[in-house]
Design an enzyme around this catalytic site. Sequence first.
Site, PDB file in Angstrom:
ATOM      1  N   GLY A  54      -9.148 133.002  -8.841  1.00  0.00           N
ATOM      2  CA  GLY A  54      -8.749 133.790 -10.003  1.00  0.00           C
ATOM      3  C   GLY A  54      -7.875 132.906 -10.872  1.00  0.00           C
ATOM      4  O   GLY A  54      -8.221 131.756 -11.109  1.00  0.00           O
ATOM      5  N   GLU A  55      -6.752 133.416 -11.279  1.00  0.00           N
ATOM      6  CA  GLU A  55      -5.815 132.622 -12.078  1.00  0.00           C
ATOM      7  C   GLU A  55      -4.505 132.553 -11.300  1.00  0.00           C
ATOM      8  O   GLU A  55      -3.859 133.584 -11.074  1.00  0.00           O
ATOM      9  CB  GLU A  55      -5.652 133.291 -13.446  1.00  0.00           C
ATOM     10  CG  GLU A  55      -5.154 132.370 -14.517  1.00  0.00           C
ATOM     11  CD  GLU A  55      -6.043 131.149 -14.729  1.00  0.00           C
ATOM     12  OE1 GLU A  55      -7.280 131.290 -14.708  1.00  0.00           O
ATOM     13  OE2 GLU A  55      -5.491 130.046 -14.890  1.00  0.00           O
ATOM     14  N   SER A  56      -4.136 131.337 -10.895  1.00  0.00           N
ATOM     15  CA  SER A  56      -2.992 131.188  -9.997  1.00  0.00           C
ATOM     16  C   SER A  56      -1.692 131.710 -10.612  1.00  0.00           C
ATOM     17  O   SER A  56      -0.840 132.256  -9.897  1.00  0.00           O
ATOM     18  CB  SER A  56      -2.847 129.728  -9.570  1.00  0.00           C
ATOM     19  OG  SER A  56      -2.904 128.878 -10.681  1.00  0.00           O
ATOM     20  N   CYS A  86      -9.389 128.286  -3.873  1.00  0.00           N
ATOM     21  CA  CYS A  86      -9.251 127.951  -5.293  1.00  0.00           C
ATOM     22  C   CYS A  86      -7.860 128.329  -5.820  1.00  0.00           C
ATOM     23  O   CYS A  86      -6.884 127.724  -5.407  1.00  0.00           O
ATOM     24  CB  CYS A  86     -10.383 128.581  -6.091  1.00  0.00           C
ATOM     25  SG  CYS A  86     -10.672 127.700  -7.627  1.00  0.00           S
ATOM     26  N   ARG A 113      -4.101 121.517 -10.983  1.00  0.00           N
ATOM     27  CA  ARG A 113      -4.956 122.611 -11.467  1.00  0.00           C
ATOM     28  C   ARG A 113      -6.026 122.076 -12.415  1.00  0.00           C
ATOM     29  O   ARG A 113      -5.767 121.188 -13.221  1.00  0.00           O
ATOM     30  CB  ARG A 113      -4.122 123.654 -12.220  1.00  0.00           C
ATOM     31  CG  ARG A 113      -3.108 124.363 -11.368  1.00  0.00           C
ATOM     32  CD  ARG A 113      -2.341 125.381 -12.182  1.00  0.00           C
ATOM     33  NE  ARG A 113      -3.215 126.432 -12.672  1.00  0.00           N
ATOM     34  CZ  ARG A 113      -2.900 127.257 -13.669  1.00  0.00           C
ATOM     35  NH1 ARG A 113      -1.765 127.137 -14.292  1.00  0.00           N
ATOM     36  NH2 ARG A 113      -3.750 128.190 -14.036  1.00  0.00           N
ATOM     37  N   ILE A 141     -15.339 126.194  -9.331  1.00  0.00           N
ATOM     38  CA  ILE A 141     -15.189 126.821 -10.643  1.00  0.00           C
ATOM     39  C   ILE A 141     -13.778 126.530 -11.148  1.00  0.00           C
ATOM     40  O   ILE A 141     -12.804 127.051 -10.606  1.00  0.00           O
ATOM     41  CB  ILE A 141     -15.411 128.348 -10.577  1.00  0.00           C
ATOM     42  CG1 ILE A 141     -16.785 128.674  -9.969  1.00  0.00           C
ATOM     43  CG2 ILE A 141     -15.264 128.965 -11.971  1.00  0.00           C
ATOM     44  CD1 ILE A 141     -16.964 130.151  -9.630  1.00  0.00           C
ATOM     45  N   ARG A 142     -13.688 125.682 -12.152  1.00  0.00           N
ATOM     46  CA  ARG A 142     -12.363 125.265 -12.671  1.00  0.00           C
ATOM     47  C   ARG A 142     -11.424 125.001 -11.485  1.00  0.00           C
ATOM     48  O   ARG A 142     -10.293 125.491 -11.422  1.00  0.00           O
ATOM     49  CB  ARG A 142     -11.789 126.322 -13.616  1.00  0.00           C
ATOM     50  CG  ARG A 142     -12.671 126.557 -14.842  1.00  0.00           C
ATOM     51  CD  ARG A 142     -12.068 127.554 -15.803  1.00  0.00           C
ATOM     52  NE  ARG A 142     -10.831 127.032 -16.354  1.00  0.00           N
ATOM     53  CZ  ARG A 142      -9.677 127.719 -16.388  1.00  0.00           C
ATOM     54  NH1 ARG A 142      -9.601 128.923 -15.895  1.00  0.00           N
ATOM     55  NH2 ARG A 142      -8.622 127.178 -16.926  1.00  0.00           N
ATOM     56  N   HIS A 177     -15.196 127.968  -3.962  1.00  0.00           N
ATOM     57  CA  HIS A 177     -15.352 129.402  -3.657  1.00  0.00           C
ATOM     58  C   HIS A 177     -16.364 129.559  -2.521  1.00  0.00           C
ATOM     59  O   HIS A 177     -17.565 129.397  -2.764  1.00  0.00           O
ATOM     60  CB  HIS A 177     -15.880 130.147  -4.893  1.00  0.00           C
ATOM     61  CG  HIS A 177     -14.854 130.371  -5.946  1.00  0.00           C
ATOM     62  ND1 HIS A 177     -14.299 131.596  -6.197  1.00  0.00           N
ATOM     63  CD2 HIS A 177     -14.272 129.510  -6.812  1.00  0.00           C
ATOM     64  CE1 HIS A 177     -13.422 131.493  -7.174  1.00  0.00           C
ATOM     65  NE2 HIS A 177     -13.390 130.234  -7.574  1.00  0.00           N
ATOM     66  N   GLU A 179     -17.274 132.278  -1.053  1.00  0.00           N
ATOM     67  CA  GLU A 179     -17.778 133.651  -0.938  1.00  0.00           C
ATOM     68  C   GLU A 179     -19.021 133.910  -1.777  1.00  0.00           C
ATOM     69  O   GLU A 179     -19.570 135.006  -1.738  1.00  0.00           O
ATOM     70  CB  GLU A 179     -16.670 134.641  -1.334  1.00  0.00           C
ATOM     71  CG  GLU A 179     -16.401 134.792  -2.833  1.00  0.00           C
ATOM     72  CD  GLU A 179     -15.598 133.642  -3.445  1.00  0.00           C
ATOM     73  OE1 GLU A 179     -15.444 132.591  -2.794  1.00  0.00           O
ATOM     74  OE2 GLU A 179     -15.131 133.801  -4.583  1.00  0.00           O
TER      75      GLU A 179
HETATM   76  N1  GLN Z   1      -8.311 127.370 -12.704  1.00  0.00           N
HETATM   77  C1  GLN Z   1      -7.711 128.395 -11.916  1.00  0.00           C
HETATM   78  C2  GLN Z   1      -6.214 128.163 -11.749  1.00  0.00           C
HETATM   79  O1  GLN Z   1      -5.737 127.127 -12.033  1.00  0.00           O
HETATM   80  C3  GLN Z   1      -8.385 128.478 -10.564  1.00  0.00           C
HETATM   81  C4  GLN Z   1      -9.839 128.785 -10.750  1.00  0.00           C
HETATM   82  C5  GLN Z   1     -10.446 129.555  -9.641  1.00  0.00           C
HETATM   83  O2  GLN Z   1      -9.775 130.179  -8.811  1.00  0.00           O
HETATM   84  N2  GLN Z   1     -11.748 129.574  -9.638  1.00  0.00           N
HETATM   85  O3  GLN Z   1      -5.516 129.047 -11.349  1.00  0.00           O
END
Ligand code: GLN
Length: 199
Positions: A54-56, A86, A113, A141-142, A177, A179
């Site tokens: 998600g977004e940390s 992630c 990140r 993913i990112r 990821h 999952e």
């Molecule tokens: N880019 C997100 C972060 O820095 C992490 C991306 C993800 O969990 N897929 O929080």
Amino acid sequence: MSLTAGVVAVQGDVSEHAAAIERAARAHGEEPDVREIRTAGIVPECDVLLMPGGESTAISRLLDREGIAPEIVAHVEAGKPMLATCAGLIVASTDPQDDRVDELGVLDVTVERNAFGRQKDSFEAPLDVTGLDEPFPAVFIRAPVVSDVGPDVEVLATWEEYPVAVRQGPVVGTSFHPELTGDSRIHDLAFFEATPQTA
Ligand code: GLN
């Protein structure tokens, strides 16, 4: 037997993780009770924990605000398994190199990140992972890069020389990821094959 699994449910792939936990648990004869964690009081009832992507920044803010963060630290200190993926890996780390992330410090790694993102935002790669017979289809993913690991951290997989799956005691962290492909071997590794290494 029943296994209580908590999934931090601020955002991200909660249902995919729940499905992967259920598949892995059933293979071990366990019928899991999967709980979504948005408030304090649930983590202490859980046998295993999952911190999804998600977004940390958002995840760490909620964990602090709701008083969930100290419960997760206590879970790990009690030696109970946790899988952090992630953004979850970033939050679990000892050094996210970003002041906006209030880290839990339960996994002795330094992360950067969105480091792969500068070259390629998302990609899938077959990954050789210690403990798995066949390569794992890893979806990035990112994703963060693990730039440094502490002495008690075992590197389970690398991609382009960067650690992307690590284990320290009861905690497994992945920058990808696990999952998203219907393959629950990483959940299995984290929750049912947990053999905390001795340093
Ligand atoms: N880019 C997100 C972060 O820095 C992490 C991306 C993800 O969990 N897929 O929080």
